[in-house]
Design an enzyme around this catalytic site. Structure first.
Site, mmCIF file in Angstrom:
data_model
loop_
_atom_site.group_PDB
_atom_site.id
_atom_site.type_symbol
_atom_site.label_atom_id
_atom_site.label_comp_id
_atom_site.label_asym_id
_atom_site.label_seq_id
_atom_site.Cartn_x
_atom_site.Cartn_y
_atom_site.Cartn_z
ATOM 1 N N GLU A 42 26.832 22.256 -19.223
ATOM 2 C CA GLU A 42 25.448 22.415 -19.681
ATOM 3 C C GLU A 42 24.819 23.664 -19.069
ATOM 4 O O GLU A 42 24.798 23.820 -17.844
ATOM 5 C CB GLU A 42 24.630 21.180 -19.278
ATOM 6 C CG GLU A 42 23.149 21.290 -19.603
ATOM 7 C CD GLU A 42 22.373 20.006 -19.348
ATOM 8 O OE1 GLU A 42 22.781 19.221 -18.476
ATOM 9 O OE2 GLU A 42 21.347 19.796 -20.035
ATOM 10 N N ASP A 85 0.822 -1.212 0.000
ATOM 11 C CA ASP A 85 0.000 0.000 0.000
ATOM 12 C C ASP A 85 0.861 1.269 0.000
ATOM 13 O O ASP A 85 0.399 2.347 0.360
ATOM 14 C CB ASP A 85 -0.954 -0.010 1.213
ATOM 15 C CG ASP A 85 -0.185 -0.156 2.520
ATOM 16 O OD1 ASP A 85 1.035 -0.448 2.470
ATOM 17 O OD2 ASP A 85 -0.796 0.034 3.586
ATOM 18 N N TYR A 88 33.994 12.604 -23.703
ATOM 19 C CA TYR A 88 34.018 11.464 -22.781
ATOM 20 C C TYR A 88 35.056 10.461 -23.277
ATOM 21 O O TYR A 88 34.881 9.874 -24.347
ATOM 22 C CB TYR A 88 32.633 10.813 -22.710
ATOM 23 C CG TYR A 88 31.531 11.844 -22.549
ATOM 24 C CD1 TYR A 88 31.175 12.304 -21.290
ATOM 25 C CD2 TYR A 88 30.887 12.382 -23.666
ATOM 26 C CE1 TYR A 88 30.189 13.273 -21.135
ATOM 27 C CE2 TYR A 88 29.901 13.346 -23.525
ATOM 28 C CZ TYR A 88 29.557 13.792 -22.265
ATOM 29 O OH TYR A 88 28.585 14.745 -22.123
ATOM 30 N N HIS A 91 13.231 17.005 -20.555
ATOM 31 C CA HIS A 91 13.265 16.897 -22.020
ATOM 32 C C HIS A 91 11.876 17.337 -22.455
ATOM 33 O O HIS A 91 10.944 16.535 -22.513
ATOM 34 C CB HIS A 91 13.580 15.470 -22.470
ATOM 35 C CG HIS A 91 14.982 15.056 -22.086
ATOM 36 N ND1 HIS A 91 15.430 13.765 -22.143
ATOM 37 C CD2 HIS A 91 16.051 15.785 -21.635
ATOM 38 C CE1 HIS A 91 16.693 13.712 -21.740
ATOM 39 N NE2 HIS A 91 17.094 14.930 -21.422
ATOM 40 N N ASP A 145 18.271 22.321 -15.728
ATOM 41 C CA ASP A 145 19.091 21.175 -16.173
ATOM 42 C C ASP A 145 20.512 21.685 -16.389
ATOM 43 O O ASP A 145 20.799 22.308 -17.419
ATOM 44 C CB ASP A 145 18.486 20.603 -17.464
ATOM 45 C CG ASP A 145 19.232 19.374 -17.965
ATOM 46 O OD1 ASP A 145 20.114 18.862 -17.241
ATOM 47 O OD2 ASP A 145 18.941 18.929 -19.094
ATOM 48 N N ASP A 166 25.534 16.534 -13.077
ATOM 49 C CA ASP A 166 24.420 16.942 -13.934
ATOM 50 C C ASP A 166 23.188 16.886 -13.049
ATOM 51 O O ASP A 166 22.666 15.807 -12.757
ATOM 52 C CB ASP A 166 24.305 15.980 -15.130
ATOM 53 C CG ASP A 166 23.212 16.405 -16.109
ATOM 54 O OD1 ASP A 166 22.383 17.270 -15.764
ATOM 55 O OD2 ASP A 166 23.187 15.837 -17.230
ATOM 56 N N HIS A 195 18.360 20.147 -26.081
ATOM 57 C CA HIS A 195 16.957 19.719 -26.088
ATOM 58 C C HIS A 195 16.133 20.857 -25.507
ATOM 59 O O HIS A 195 16.671 21.759 -24.851
ATOM 60 C CB HIS A 195 16.772 18.408 -25.301
ATOM 61 C CG HIS A 195 17.280 18.443 -23.887
ATOM 62 N ND1 HIS A 195 16.585 19.031 -22.858
ATOM 63 C CD2 HIS A 195 18.431 17.989 -23.330
ATOM 64 C CE1 HIS A 195 17.274 18.901 -21.729
ATOM 65 N NE2 HIS A 195 18.415 18.287 -21.984
ATOM 66 N N ARG A 236 31.405 17.529 -19.259
ATOM 67 C CA ARG A 236 30.233 18.113 -19.923
ATOM 68 C C ARG A 236 29.970 19.449 -19.248
ATOM 69 O O ARG A 236 30.166 19.574 -18.035
ATOM 70 C CB ARG A 236 29.005 17.199 -19.812
ATOM 71 C CG ARG A 236 27.742 17.813 -20.425
ATOM 72 C CD ARG A 236 26.602 16.824 -20.692
ATOM 73 N NE ARG A 236 26.037 16.222 -19.512
ATOM 74 C CZ ARG A 236 26.258 14.972 -19.118
ATOM 75 N NH1 ARG A 236 27.043 14.193 -19.842
ATOM 76 N NH2 ARG A 236 25.716 14.502 -18.024
ATOM 77 N N GLU A 246 24.759 21.683 -24.199
ATOM 78 C CA GLU A 246 25.482 20.764 -23.323
ATOM 79 C C GLU A 246 26.448 19.830 -24.046
ATOM 80 O O GLU A 246 26.306 18.618 -24.005
ATOM 81 C CB GLU A 246 24.483 19.930 -22.524
ATOM 82 C CG GLU A 246 23.378 19.270 -23.338
ATOM 83 C CD GLU A 246 22.474 18.406 -22.458
ATOM 84 O OE1 GLU A 246 23.019 17.549 -21.729
ATOM 85 O OE2 GLU A 246 21.248 18.563 -22.505
ATOM 86 N N HIS A 296 26.499 12.370 -28.139
ATOM 87 C CA HIS A 296 25.103 12.809 -27.999
ATOM 88 C C HIS A 296 24.901 14.164 -28.663
ATOM 89 O O HIS A 296 25.851 14.799 -29.111
ATOM 90 C CB HIS A 296 24.689 12.837 -26.519
ATOM 91 C CG HIS A 296 25.509 13.763 -25.653
ATOM 92 N ND1 HIS A 296 25.338 15.131 -25.653
ATOM 93 C CD2 HIS A 296 26.497 13.511 -24.755
ATOM 94 C CE1 HIS A 296 26.166 15.681 -24.777
ATOM 95 N NE2 HIS A 296 26.900 14.729 -24.231
ATOM 96 N N HIS A 340 24.666 8.383 -18.495
ATOM 97 C CA HIS A 340 23.527 8.356 -17.561
ATOM 98 C C HIS A 340 23.894 7.667 -16.250
ATOM 99 O O HIS A 340 23.105 6.903 -15.698
ATOM 100 C CB HIS A 340 22.309 7.676 -18.213
ATOM 101 C CG HIS A 340 21.690 8.529 -19.278
ATOM 102 N ND1 HIS A 340 20.811 8.023 -20.214
ATOM 103 C CD2 HIS A 340 21.823 9.851 -19.567
ATOM 104 C CE1 HIS A 340 20.450 9.009 -21.023
ATOM 105 N NE2 HIS A 340 21.048 10.115 -20.654
HETATM 106 N N1 GLY Z 1 20.054 15.655 -17.380
HETATM 107 C C1 GLY Z 1 19.520 15.164 -18.577
HETATM 108 C C2 GLY Z 1 20.065 15.842 -19.725
HETATM 109 O O1 GLY Z 1 21.024 16.578 -19.614
HETATM 110 O O2 GLY Z 1 19.554 15.765 -20.804
HETATM 111 MN MN MN Z 2 21.579 17.551 -17.819
HETATM 112 MN MN MN Z 3 20.122 18.262 -20.648
#
Ligand code: GLY
Ligand code: MN
Ligand code: MN
Length: 434
Positions: free
Chosen positions: A401, A35, A382, A355, A265, A254, A348, A399, A378, A344, A237
């Site tokens: 961002e 529960d 790596y 996102h 973010d 991050d 975004h 990174r 960002e 990557h 991730h």
């Molecule tokens: N923290 C997720 C991204 O940077 O997209």
């Molecule tokens: Mn991020």
């Molecule tokens: Mn991001």
């Protein structure tokens, strides 16, 4: 945000729909075990149009009825409210949340078909199978009534088509909340830089971030915080956050808080002992130059591909100069030689969801940016420990961002106050900033 803002959003979405009925269920409750439930967070679309945070509710907006907004929700229940806290109830739905009509959620199956005497229904399939079954049943009931002359929906449209275009463009109030989220996140990152030290564990720094978020009124991180030291900084991730940090390593954080349903973010990377080594600094400077080049590319009319390309060019040139990949630069870009180290995309959308929603393509082409859109920028490099790179660079992950608003003039970096140059990051690590 006050009730007027949500009312105005409903007016605008109805206007964009033209004619039809929009149906949005609240986020379903997720059971953790027995529960015990997972923390509840309202569905972003539902919240955007209502400001209502209770589960087991359904919003129906109709362009045709004089009563535009119908809310199905839990009735008041003094016995349950002792356990779970106060509910708005039917009266609260009308008085506080501006519903023209309110029904108990138990009446949904009976009432929904009556609301379906229209040609078009806006509903997002594929999110909530349990609700979907009830939606189909209501659709079937409406269709069966057609022989009495009633209309029934013959078109089902994804509401994202109207709603997500509105969510993509941020209003002044939304930008205020995002700025607030970013300011809380700034304090968290600055404190993390000051607190990190060889011998500490990643989760101790994670705790510093959470402490700042909660102390300043953020209910939760906007996504699971990534606190990756040494080789973990090269795992995109990484979420375990349980390694002991060593002298001479970098720490990649991050993390961004959510504030009143708006996300931040932010990524920063800094030396655990407060001073970049030469190879770390060399990689960091390339990523920083790439990030600044991408930020310069942000303006109305540019696409996210343009923003990405600016980073790819700088990163590829840097990797060639440092001897990690072979040149010439134009050929290395063409043949995607940077990909093992930068795998990557650069940006975004950012908003209520980290996102965020909104169309990335239109007519098969990348959609140009518009003033009022917020994106992340960002780039990163790596270099996995087992890579073929020169030894000095192995295990380095960087990174950087930021959150960037597209303006009529070009852009504004909403997170500009978070230390980013080598000198500022090192000062923050010494505890001299913030
Ligand atoms: N923290 C997720 C991204 O940077 O997209
Ligand atoms: Mn991020
Ligand atoms: Mn991001």
């Amino acid at each position: 945000m006050n009730a007027q803002i949500f009312r105005e959003r409903r007016r605008r979405v109805l206007e964009a729909m033209g004619s039809g009925v929009l149906v949005i269920p609240a986020a379903p409750v997720a059971i953790r075990n027995h529960d015990v439930e997972h923390e509840y967070r309202q569905d972003s679309d539902f919240y955007y149009l209502t400001g209502f945070e209770e589960p087991e509710s359904v919003l129906v907006l109709s362009s045709e009825a004089p009563e535009a907004m119908t809310l199905f929700l839990r009735e008041r229940d003094p016995e349950r409210e002792v356990w779970d806290g106060a509910r708005a109830g039917l009266e609260g739905a009308r008085e506080t949340y501006g519903a023209d009509r309110a029904f108990a959620i138990g009446q949904l199956d009976e009432e929904l078909p009556r609301l379906f005497e229209v040609d078009r229904v806006f509903y997002a399939f594929g999110r909530d199978p349990q609700f979907e079954a009830r939606f189909f049943a209501a659709l079937g009931a409406a269709r069966r009534r057609a022989k009495t002359g009633a209309r029934f929906p013959t078109e089902i449209i994804d509401p994202g088509k109207v709603l997500h275009r509105l969510r993509l463009l941020k209003s002044g109030e939304e930008l205020q909340l995002m700025t607030r989220a970013i300011d809380i996140t700034r304090e968290a990152h600055v404190r993390a830089m000051a607190e990190a030290a060889p011998g500490k564990y990643e989760y101790e720094i994670d705790a510093v971030l959470s402490q700042v978020f909660r102390r300043r009124g953020s209910p939760r991180p906007a996504y699971g915080s990534i606190v990756g030291s040494g080789p973990n900084a090269t795992v995109l991730h990484y979420r375990s956050n349980n390694r002991q940090m060593q002298d001479g390593e970098l720490l990649l954080i991050d993390a961004g808080c959510e504030y009143e349903y708006y996300a931040s973010d932010i990524t920063r990377t800094f030396p655990v002992n407060g001073s970049f080594s030469e190879p770390q600094r060399a990689i960091y400077e390339v990523v920083l130059e790439a990030q600044l080049a991408s930020i310069r590319a942000v303006r109305p009319g540019a696409t996210l591909d343009d923003v990405h390309r600016a980073s790819v060019e700088v990163i590829t040139r840097g990797l060639v100069q440092l001897g990690l990949i072979e040149g010439p630069v134009s050929e290395a870009i063409e043949e995607l030689r940077y990909r093992p180290y930068y795998m990557h995309k650069t940006s975004h959308y950012l908003g209520m969801d980290v996102h965020d929603v909104g169309p990335y393509f239109e007519g098969g082409k990348p959609r140009p940016l518009q003033a009022g859109v917020v994106i992340t920028v960002e780039p990163g490099i790596y270099i996995a420990e087992e890579s073929a790179a020169p030894e000095a660079y192995r295990g380095i992950g960087v990174r950087i961002e930021d959150d960037v608003l597209v303006t009529d003039q070009g852009h504004r970096v909403l997170s500009a106050a978070i230390p980013k140059t080598v000198a500022d990051v090192e000062a923050a690590c010494r505890g001299e900033l913030g």
